[in-house]
Design a protein around this motif. Structure first.
Motif, PDB file in Angstrom:
ATOM      1  N   ARG A 251     -19.326  -8.953  -8.251  1.00  0.00           N
ATOM      2  CA  ARG A 251     -18.826 -10.034  -9.104  1.00  0.00           C
ATOM      3  C   ARG A 251     -17.942  -9.471 -10.214  1.00  0.00           C
ATOM      4  NH1 ARG A 251     -22.350 -14.666  -9.518  1.00  0.00           N
ATOM      5  NH2 ARG A 251     -22.199 -14.444 -11.785  1.00  0.00           N
ATOM      6  N   ASN A 252     -17.246 -10.374 -10.868  1.00  0.00           N
ATOM      7  CA  ASN A 252     -16.353  -9.958 -11.950  1.00  0.00           C
ATOM      8  C   ASN A 252     -17.103  -9.615 -13.233  1.00  0.00           C
ATOM      9  OD1 ASN A 252     -17.202 -12.509 -12.558  1.00  0.00           O
ATOM     10  ND2 ASN A 252     -15.137 -13.401 -12.741  1.00  0.00           N
ATOM     11  N   ASP A 253     -18.410  -9.993 -13.297  1.00  0.00           N
ATOM     12  CA  ASP A 253     -19.186  -9.675 -14.489  1.00  0.00           C
ATOM     13  C   ASP A 253     -19.878  -8.331 -14.389  1.00  0.00           C
ATOM     14  OD1 ASP A 253     -20.955 -10.292 -12.512  1.00  0.00           O
ATOM     15  OD2 ASP A 253     -21.974 -11.914 -13.599  1.00  0.00           O
ATOM     16  N   GLY A 254     -19.635  -7.581 -13.285  1.00  0.00           N
ATOM     17  CA  GLY A 254     -20.190  -6.244 -13.147  1.00  0.00           C
ATOM     18  C   GLY A 254     -21.495  -6.191 -12.398  1.00  0.00           C
ATOM     19  N   PHE A 255     -22.037  -7.312 -11.936  1.00  0.00           N
ATOM     20  CA  PHE A 255     -23.278  -7.329 -11.173  1.00  0.00           C
ATOM     21  C   PHE A 255     -22.960  -7.477  -9.678  1.00  0.00           C
ATOM     22  CE2 PHE A 255     -24.671  -8.511 -15.401  1.00  0.00           C
ATOM     23  CZ  PHE A 255     -25.842  -7.789 -15.549  1.00  0.00           C
ATOM     24  N   VAL A 256     -24.014  -7.237  -8.891  1.00  0.00           N
ATOM     25  CA  VAL A 256     -23.885  -7.332  -7.435  1.00  0.00           C
ATOM     26  C   VAL A 256     -24.841  -8.400  -6.945  1.00  0.00           C
ATOM     27  CG1 VAL A 256     -24.097  -6.113  -5.242  1.00  0.00           C
ATOM     28  CG2 VAL A 256     -23.240  -4.914  -7.256  1.00  0.00           C
ATOM     29  N   LEU A 257     -24.310  -9.323  -6.131  1.00  0.00           N
ATOM     30  CA  LEU A 257     -25.111 -10.407  -5.567  1.00  0.00           C
ATOM     31  C   LEU A 257     -25.520  -9.997  -4.153  1.00  0.00           C
ATOM     32  CD1 LEU A 257     -26.221 -13.294  -5.898  1.00  0.00           C
ATOM     33  CD2 LEU A 257     -24.049 -14.116  -4.943  1.00  0.00           C
ATOM     34  N   ILE A 258     -26.859  -9.927  -3.923  1.00  0.00           N
ATOM     35  CA  ILE A 258     -27.400  -9.494  -2.633  1.00  0.00           C
ATOM     36  C   ILE A 258     -27.626 -10.727  -1.772  1.00  0.00           C
ATOM     37  CG2 ILE A 258     -29.212  -8.202  -1.463  1.00  0.00           C
ATOM     38  CD1 ILE A 258     -27.504  -6.531  -3.353  1.00  0.00           C
ATOM     39  N   ASP A 259     -26.854 -10.830  -0.678  1.00  0.00           N
ATOM     40  CA  ASP A 259     -26.993 -11.926   0.298  1.00  0.00           C
ATOM     41  C   ASP A 259     -26.960 -13.287  -0.382  1.00  0.00           C
ATOM     42  OD1 ASP A 259     -27.081 -10.271   2.517  1.00  0.00           O
ATOM     43  OD2 ASP A 259     -29.275 -10.127   2.536  1.00  0.00           O
ATOM     44  N   ASP A 260     -26.178 -13.381  -1.453  1.00  0.00           N
ATOM     45  CA  ASP A 260     -26.038 -14.649  -2.174  1.00  0.00           C
ATOM     46  C   ASP A 260     -27.384 -15.181  -2.675  1.00  0.00           C
ATOM     47  OD1 ASP A 260     -23.313 -14.622  -1.700  1.00  0.00           O
ATOM     48  OD2 ASP A 260     -23.474 -15.785   0.164  1.00  0.00           O
ATOM     49  N   VAL A 261     -28.328 -14.240  -2.940  1.00  0.00           N
ATOM     50  CA  VAL A 261     -29.672 -14.677  -3.353  1.00  0.00           C
ATOM     51  C   VAL A 261     -30.019 -14.156  -4.738  1.00  0.00           C
ATOM     52  CG1 VAL A 261     -32.141 -14.563  -2.812  1.00  0.00           C
ATOM     53  CG2 VAL A 261     -30.460 -14.864  -0.977  1.00  0.00           C
TER      54      VAL A 261
END
Length: 320
Positions: A251-261
């Motif tokens: 994401r643009n905020d520096g976090f990672v979204l795992i399987d959209d969950v």
């Protein structure tokens, strides 16, 4: 070639030639030796002894006073026939040997073909190396027979020409006076020699040699069918399903979204990927970076995935 002048080298060359050509070559060499012994004897006869025989005939005719009667003509023909018999001695044997040598070459061709066919029967394939011995036994006797026959034809033609010239000169030398009331005298004896020639019938073995070459160059291939799969051979449905996928969305905020969950820190991606790979050995890891995601974050997630021993697939969203 000069090495063959050494007796030891010449003997080795002859032995190799006989081994390559087979036993038929031995018979050809014996026939060749006998033929050239007779040819040499005839050549020496025409060079030295023939003059004495012709001179004796001329002397006998010169001692005769009466040369116009029928008896004189018969006596003249007898003298010519005696010279002709001496000239023709052994010529028929030479002609027979000239005709035999191509036939022996044909015999060698047949025996060589039999050996080639035996190789095919034993091995079940046309192996050129295995057939080389049989091909040598088929071609070398033919070559030898033709070479001997050609040289023999040249020699017999020379001897026949010498004989014809000798009889012609002798006939001119033994002149007969025309007798009263006898008219012209017909010739009592004599017949011209047959011209030396090579019988072309044995040359048909060239066809057999070509047959051998066709056999050698032929290839025997096993027919390969087209593979068909029946409905029973289709793989089960579970093997046709796509492998499980772990999607890491940067994401643009520096976090990672795992399987959209769930959201995680990029530095904690490694244990997540290791756990996914442990549960799904054939699984696929996909990194999807947003259009405005920071490059440093995407690279960090990529490194974390590689630390887990997985080479991920990266999908970058195009910036507009």
């Amino acid at each position: 070639m000069l090495e063959l002048l050494i007796p030891a080298n010449a003997i080795d060359a002859i032995g190799s030639f006989i081994n390559a050509g087979g036993p038929v070559v031995v018979a050809l060499l014996i026939s060749t030796f006998l033929m050239w012994v007779l040819i040499s004897e005839r050549a020496l006869y025409f060079a030295f002894w023939h003059r004495g025989i012709v001179g004796k005939a001329n002397s006998s005719w010169g001692q005769r006073d009466e040369r116009s009667s029928w008896e004189a003509y018969a006596y003249r023909e007898r003298l010519i026939s005696q010279v002709r018999i001496e000239n023709q001695r052994n010529l028929n044997v030479i002609r027979a040997l000239i005709l035999i040598t191509p036939l022996l070459g044909l015999l060698g061709t047949v025996t060589g073909m039999l050996e080639v066919f035996q190789v095919i029967v034993d091995t079940g394939a046309s192996n050129a190396r295995l057939m080389a011995s049989g091909i040598s036994r088929a071609t070398i006797p033919t070559m030898t027979g033709l070479a001997v026959a050609l040289t023999g034809v040249l020699a017999i033609n020379y001897l026949e020409r010498k004989h014809t010239q000798s009889i012609a000169r002798l006939s001119q030398g033994l002149k007969v006076e025309a007798g009263m009331g006898h008219g012209s005298h017909r010739r009592l004896t004599g017949s011209s020699l047959e011209a030396g020639e090579v019988n072309i019938t044995p040359l048909l073995d060239i066809v057999f040699i070509l047959l051998i070459f066709f056999i050698v160059t032929a290839t025997f291939l096993d027919e390969i069918g087209i593979g068909l799969s029946s409905p029973e051979d289709d793989p089960p449905e579970e093997l046709q399903r796509p492998p499980p996928t772990l999607i890491l969305s940067v994401r643009n905020d520096g976090f990672v979204l795992i399987d959209d969950v769930r959201l995680v820190d990029p530095r904690s991606v490694t244990p997540i990927v290791e756990a996914f790979r442990a549960e799904n050995p054939n699984g696929v890891v996909l990194i999807s970076a947003a259009r405005d995601a920071r490059v440093e974050t995407t690279v960090l997630v990529l490194d974390q995935t590689r630390v887990a021993g997985v080479e991920p697939a990266v999908a970058l969203q195009e910036r507009r």
